[in-house]
Design an enzyme around this catalytic site. Structure first.
Site, PDB file in Angstrom:
ATOM      1  N   ASP A 114      23.793  26.454  53.588  1.00 38.38           N
ATOM      2  CA  ASP A 114      23.519  26.325  54.282  1.00 38.38           C
ATOM      3  C   ASP A 114      23.828  25.364  55.411  1.00 38.38           C
ATOM      4  OD1 ASP A 114      24.097  23.797  53.227  1.00 38.38           O
ATOM      5  OD2 ASP A 114      21.933  23.474  52.675  1.00 38.38           O
ATOM      6  N   ASP A 173      43.554  27.129  52.588  1.00 40.55           N
ATOM      7  CA  ASP A 173      42.724  26.694  53.557  1.00 40.55           C
ATOM      8  C   ASP A 173      42.712  25.219  53.688  1.00 40.55           C
ATOM      9  OD1 ASP A 173      41.094  27.633  51.164  1.00 40.55           O
ATOM     10  OD2 ASP A 173      39.316  26.831  52.371  1.00 40.55           O
ATOM     11  N   ASP A 232      40.309  18.156  53.380  1.00 44.66           N
ATOM     12  CA  ASP A 232      38.649  18.374  52.118  1.00 44.66           C
ATOM     13  C   ASP A 232      39.121  17.926  51.500  1.00 44.66           C
ATOM     14  OD1 ASP A 232      37.163  20.002  52.985  1.00 44.66           O
ATOM     15  OD2 ASP A 232      37.701  21.924  53.757  1.00 44.66           O
TER      16      ASP A 232
HETATM   17  P1  AMP Z   1      35.470  24.069  51.049  1.00 47.70           P
HETATM   18  O1  AMP Z   1      35.647  23.979  49.033  1.00 47.70           O
HETATM   19  O2  AMP Z   1      35.406  22.312  51.253  1.00 47.70           O
HETATM   20  O3  AMP Z   1      36.814  23.857  51.181  1.00 47.70           O
HETATM   21  O4  AMP Z   1      34.736  25.271  51.815  1.00 47.70           O
HETATM   22  C1  AMP Z   1      35.568  26.949  51.178  1.00 47.70           C
HETATM   23  C2  AMP Z   1      34.386  27.228  53.164  1.00 47.70           C
HETATM   24  O5  AMP Z   1      33.183  27.117  52.020  1.00 47.70           O
HETATM   25  C3  AMP Z   1      34.722  27.286  54.231  1.00 47.70           C
HETATM   26  O6  AMP Z   1      35.051  28.130  54.643  1.00 47.70           O
HETATM   27  C4  AMP Z   1      33.353  25.636  54.035  1.00 47.70           C
HETATM   28  O7  AMP Z   1      33.337  25.567  55.211  1.00 47.70           O
HETATM   29  C5  AMP Z   1      32.403  26.612  53.322  1.00 47.70           C
HETATM   30  N1  AMP Z   1      30.938  25.622  53.241  1.00 47.70           N
HETATM   31  C6  AMP Z   1      31.060  24.426  51.601  1.00 47.70           C
HETATM   32  N2  AMP Z   1      30.005  24.330  52.378  1.00 47.70           N
HETATM   33  C7  AMP Z   1      29.191  25.590  52.783  1.00 47.70           C
HETATM   34  C8  AMP Z   1      28.110  25.371  53.261  1.00 47.70           C
HETATM   35  N3  AMP Z   1      26.961  24.281  53.036  1.00 47.70           N
HETATM   36  N4  AMP Z   1      27.150  25.848  54.393  1.00 47.70           N
HETATM   37  C9  AMP Z   1      27.978  26.801  54.284  1.00 47.70           C
HETATM   38  N5  AMP Z   1      29.146  27.412  54.563  1.00 47.70           N
HETATM   39  C10 AMP Z   1      29.623  26.137  53.238  1.00 47.70           C
HETATM   40 MG    MG Z   2      37.905  24.077  53.163  1.00 47.47          MG
END
Ligand code: AMP
Ligand code: MG
Length: 489
Positions: A127, A254, A264
């Site tokens: 979202d 990432d 992160d």
């Molecule tokens: P992360 O595990 O926080 O590094 O996120 C992994 C991926 O999921 C990244 O590309 C984030 O931008 C995406 N992501 C995490 N939460 C959301 C969200 N609520 N809406 C859209 N993308 C998300």
């Molecule tokens: Mg991330």
């Protein structure tokens, strides 16, 4: 009477927006209904050249909420790929937008990013939003890491959006303003290696060099230098994590920044009782990102970076592979050196002796066996309070302690220097999970931010060893259910 207009001090450049277009998508944040400033990091604002007062007025908060684009900003979502739990996938900023790079009064450049600013072309099913609890959690832990002297992205502000977001239940929404040396990741190179041209890859590498390793410019093989410098920084960073018991929780490629900053803060947490198998993240059922696995996982991630960079390392593929492998194979030794130096400091050892490694390994083995609290064991040793560690009274500890004391007194430097080194190397407190949770509960459920502010104050000087910090040092009462952290926050 007209109100005097205070300049906020935004001073943006947008070098990322000058990179090949495939690397990002330009778009504005999605406005939110009722922004309310919850946290503002005034010392950080000052260091960035921002006026804290102006940031708190309506226009200032509107910027931090994504409702107003400050002059000079050029919002964009960055494209990147990454290995998530070992599997390659296309990612990108799904809920974050880079406003631009703030050029500070000292001439430094920092990314200003709004996390939770709405959907982007990379949102997949998400979202684009973030919940207040996890954004406050990132604020606390990133600032604690900074105070511990560990390279990290920082948190400038948290704004509640006045909107609720749906997770397992309805949660209050928020936006975190994240400040980073850059958001270049291993995954950025993976993205370009997979979908970009060779020229794009070179452009990205040149940009990374210029931004983080400008001294490498004249080097004969500057791309190999880039790889080796990133490896060096990561070896130093992961050693620092291990030394304070920090568990990142989701070391996907990432989430590894080329700048060498911790980035992160999702399901991260600090270890209480020493155990290399410690995992907090609810989604890490295999323990891939357990405390003890962090160094080899970092090397694995760096190998993915090296792979992505292969075409830049040498025109001959075989030679490129050889150069990459040689560079990666240096990680383990670099890490070990940083870690040993850090452990020696934690034990008050001012010089190097061959027996130090076994002295350290024996201590850790005891801590593991008797489930000793990691941070407080070193505190007990620092202040010579054996009563404060469960190791006291065990036969192993008594003989270890005698050996350690002898090792310390045999040094040419006085004991006061050894003690001082220990004070400066062993934090009085870390952001303990139960304390962080307590602060978040008060903030999110009761709107009471005083608990969090007191915690932040105590965490701001981890090496001060003041009386006020004592109450935050206690480990949690042992409980039946292990602490769990959640992703997708
Ligand atoms: P992360 O595990 O926080 O590094 O996120 C992994 C991926 O999921 C990244 O590309 C984030 O931008 C995406 N992501 C995490 N939460 C959301 C969200 N609520 N809406 C859209 N993308 C998300
Ligand atoms: Mg991330």
């Amino acid at each position: 009477m007209t109100k005097a207009i205070i300049e906020t001090g935004w001073n943006f450049d947008n070098s990322y927006a000058r990179l090949p277009e495939s690397l990002f998508s330009k778009l504005n944040p999605t406005p939110v209904r009722a922004p309310r400033l919850i946290m503002l990091n005034e010392p950080l604002a000052a260091a960035l050249g921002l006026n804290a007062e102006a940031l708190q007025d309506d226009d200032g908060v509107a910027v931090l909420a994504g409702n107003r684009i400050p002059e000079g900003a050029l919002p964009l979502a960055q494209a990147y790929a990454g290995h998530q739990f070992g599997y390659f996938t296309m990612l990108g900023d799904g809920r974050a937008l880079l406003l631009g790079e703030q050029i500070t009064p000292k001439g430094e450049r920092f990314d200003i990013q709004l996390k939770g600013a709405g959907r982007t072309p990379y949102s997949r099913r998400g979202d684009g939003r973030a919940a207040l609890g996890p954004m406050l959690r990132e604020y606390i832990i990133s600032e604690a890491m900074h105070a511990l002297g560990i390279p990290t992205t920082r948190s400038l502000a948290v704004v509640a959006t006045g909107e609720s977001i749906i997770r397992e239940t309805h949660l209050p929404g928020a936006i975190l303003t994240r400040v980073a040396a850059s958001h270049l990741r291993v995954g950025t190179f993976q993205f370009v290696a997979k979908w970009g041209s060779r020229q794009d890859l070179r452009t990205l590498a040149d940009y990374t060099l210029q931004r983080h390793f400008p001294e490498a410019d004249g080097e004969e093989n500057r791309y190999l230098t880039l790889l080796r410098e990133v490896i060096k920084r990561q070896a130093a960073l992961i050693a620092q994590w291990q030394l304070v018991g920090f568990i990142h929780g989701v070391m996907n490629t990432d989430n590894m920044a080329l700048s060498g900053e911790t980035i992160d803060y999702g399901p991260c947490a600090f270890m209480d009782a020493y155990n290399p198998d410690t995992v907090f993240s609810s989604i890490d059922s295999q323990g891939r990102y357990a405390y003890g696995n962090q160094p080899p996982i970092a090397a694995w991630n760096l190998a993915r970076l090296a792979e992505a960079m292969l075409p830049l390392l040498h025109d001959d593929e075989e030679q490129a592979v050889q150069l990459a492998q040689d560079a990666i194979s240096e990680f383990a030794e670099l890490f070990r050196r940083h870690w040993l130096a850090g452990m020696r400091a934690k034990l008050g050892l001012l010089n190097e002796e061959p027996q130090d490694e076994s002295l350290i390994d024996d201590l850790l083995a005891m801590m593991h066996k008797y489930r000793a609290d990691y941070t407080n064991t070193f505190r007990a040793l620092t202040f010579d309070k054996p009563g404060e560690t469960v190791l006291t009274g065990t036969p192993e500890f008594e003989s270890w302690h005698a050996l350690w004391q002898k090792r310390r007194t045999d040094q040419t430097e006085p004991m006061t220097s050894s003690h001082q080194l220990m004070r400066n190397s062993n934090p009085a407190i870390i952001p303990r999970n139960h304390r962080v949770e307590e602060a978040l509960e008060a903030a999110v459920n009761d709107g009471d931010f005083s608990v969090m502010k007191r915690l932040l104050e105590a965490l701001a000087s981890p090496y001060a060893h003041t009386l006020e910090q004592e109450e935050f040092a206690a480990p949690p009462e042992s409980c039946a259910t292990p602490y769990r952290t959640y992703c997708g926050t």
